[in-house]
Design an enzyme around this catalytic site. Structure first.
Site, PDB file in Angstrom:
ATOM      1  CG  PHE A   1      -4.245  11.122  -1.591  1.00 30.34           C
ATOM      2  CD1 PHE A   1      -3.116  11.629  -0.972  1.00 30.34           C
ATOM      3  CD2 PHE A   1      -5.085  10.296  -0.855  1.00 30.34           C
ATOM      4  CE1 PHE A   1      -2.819  11.319   0.343  1.00 30.34           C
ATOM      5  CE2 PHE A   1      -4.800   9.987   0.454  1.00 30.34           C
ATOM      6  CZ  PHE A   1      -3.653  10.490   1.059  1.00 30.34           C
ATOM      7  CE  LYS A   2      -3.159   7.546   1.316  1.00 34.83           C
ATOM      8  NZ  LYS A   2      -3.394   6.307   2.053  1.00 34.83           N
TER       9      LYS A   2
END
Length: 500
Positions: free
Chosen positions: A111-112
């Site tokens: 998700f980063k």
């Protein structure tokens, strides 16, 4: 819009300055002076918009010294189909009243990527806006995913150098390989003999080292951060909360105005804080489930009002959450104390000197109104992977499993059948061995070979190995340095060619 420090000892700055500097000069974190409120029409309209346009809307609420055209340019470059496919954040129906928000369709399968693909664009424009020709050294402490996502985003970006520190024995095999094989003339990666908190503490100390800062300045460099302490890293994450809600309404999973629940696997408190900020902006959210692994400092804090890092850091199967000092909690406390920077600074001082602090009853009560804290042990995590796969034919990684099981605990304790969105923060293929154990297919697996595990997982589940994993098999290791945590500053100077 101007930004202030959570510790109140520096002047207000523009969003460009906040992004360029990363951490405030007084050691605090930058926060906006106010939060806009989005209308029902704006929220519902996000379903029909491409993700990059939704992101531009949210960013435009805060980055007011960037033009609409500049933000459109940044988001289009960050969220292209070449990098994220059709949708960077698809909402999947899994159970009757539970959906999963998949946030791992970017280049590094975590998700980063959603924040770190756009941060370099925001950072470059921040340099232009602040009239600075000084080069930026991006410092990153990572518990696994941030490092690779930051390296991928900043590799070969002109005017930057990116230096990443990760715990040598505290990340998965795939996570480590993703970092140590990273190409780019401006990239440097160090394993440290310690844990994530050692790396994060070292980075913060380096930011606060005035002498080192002056040495860098004399050589034409300045520090900034790609960790979620940087507002430019945090603000893009607000977008997917609004997009998920709009998609849920459009998919007839809920009606507009219905309060929903987000269950978030939580380590440094940045992802879940972005959701809280979305709520402040008008998103109908009933609760946030703060899902911890056995490093349960956050769930303890939510349930008791006492933050205590004086405990052993456990190495778990969900390594990106192996954190005892959750930096972004400082931003929440600043908000819940109605911007009482003096009180926040005192709590942070106590954390630094004593390893613990206790918030007031009013703040503790408000935290419990907003957040449900639950922690999940190792066996529960593995078992949850198996149950979700068996019951719904859906594959999840260990971090997502922590959030799924925490949502189950919430339902059991509250008898609340509200619609829940579980945030899925990493691809199962970043943690193949644990996923295989969960689905009961780990027998005979060579634990030292992450690629054997990936091929076995693909065979057993009839899924495709992501090309990012396949590519790792033939990529050379470019970064081999392992250092003591106390040697971080010296190695930064050596990397930048600074003598002394």
């Amino acid at each position: 819009m101007l930004f202030v420090s959570t510790r109140g000892q520096v002047e207000k700055v523009s969003s460009a300055h906040a992004i360029k500097e990363g951490l405030a000069g007084d050691g605090g974190l930058f926060v906006p002076q106010s939060f806009p409120y989005l209308s029902q029409e704006t929220i519902l309209g996000m379903h029909a918009l491409p993700y990059e346009q939704c992101a531009a809307k949210i960013l435009g609420c805060f980055l007011t010294d960037y033009s609409a055209e500049e933000l459109a340019e940044c988001t289009a470059a960050a969220y292209s189909s070449e990098k994220f496919g059709e949708d960077p954040a698809p909402l999947r129906k899994v159970a009757e009243r539970t959906d999963v928000l998949e946030l791992w369709h970017g280049p590094t399968m975590a998700f980063k990527d959603i924040a770190l693909q756009i941060l370099p664009h925001l950072m470059t424009k921040a340099q232009e806006k602040t009239g600075s020709d000084i080069r930026i050294v991006i410092l990153v402490a990572t518990s696994g995913d941030t490092g690779k996502a930051a390296l991928e985003g900043f590799a070969d970006v002109p005017g930057t150098e990116i230096i990443v520190f990760y715990p040598e024995d505290g990340v998965s095999q795939v996570q480590k390989l993703q970092m140590v094989t990273q190409a780019g003339s401006n990239t440097k990666v160090f394993g440290i003999l310690g844990n994530f908190d050692d790396a994060q503490r070292g980075v913060k100390e380096i930011f606060g080292d005035a002498e080192l800062g002056n040495e860098l300045k004399e050589c034409g460099w300045t520090f900034s951060s790609a960790n979620s302490i940087n507002w430019g890293r945090l603000v893009p994450q607000i977008t997917y909360y609004f997009k998920a809600y709009a998609d849920a309404v459009a998919n007839e999973r809920i009606q507009f105005g219905e309060n929903i629940i987000f269950s978030v696997p939580t380590g440094n408190f940045g992802d879940i804080l972005a959701g809280y900020y979305a709520k402040k902006m008008g998103l109908p959210v009933k609760h946030f489930i703060c899902a911890s692994n056995s490093n349960n400092v956050l769930s303890d804090f939510i349930n008791t009002g006492v933050y205590n890092k004086n405990r052993t850091l456990n190495k778990t199967v969900s390594p990106s959450m192996d954190i005892l000092v959750s930096s972004n909690l400082e931003r929440l406390l600043f908000d819940l104390t109605e911007n009482d920077a003096i009180q926040v600074a005192e709590w942070m001082k106590q954390l630094n000197t004593e390893g613990t602090y206790q918030v007031s009853k009013d703040v503790a009560d408000r935290v419990r109104e907003l957040f449900f804290g639950a922690w999940i042990d190792e066996q529960e995590t593995v078992d949850t992977i198996g149950r979700v796969h068996n019951d719904f034919e859906y594959l999840i990684d260990p971090h997502t499993a922590v959030a799924w099981r925490a949502a189950e605990k919430y339902r059991l304790l509250s008898s609340d059948d509200s619609y829940i969105v579980v945030l899925s923060t990493a691809s199962p293929y970043k943690f193949c061995s644990t996923v295989l154990e969960g689905i009961g297919k780990a027998a005979g697996l060579d634990e030292t070979d992450p690629f054997a595990a990936a091929h076995k997982l693909a065979e057993e589940t009839e899924t495709l190995i992501p090309p990012q994993v396949t590519a790792l098999e033939t990529m050379p290791v470019l970064h081999k340095n392992v250092i003591a945590a106390g040697e971080m500053a010296q190695n930064i100077k050596e990397t930048l060619g600074i003598k002394g």
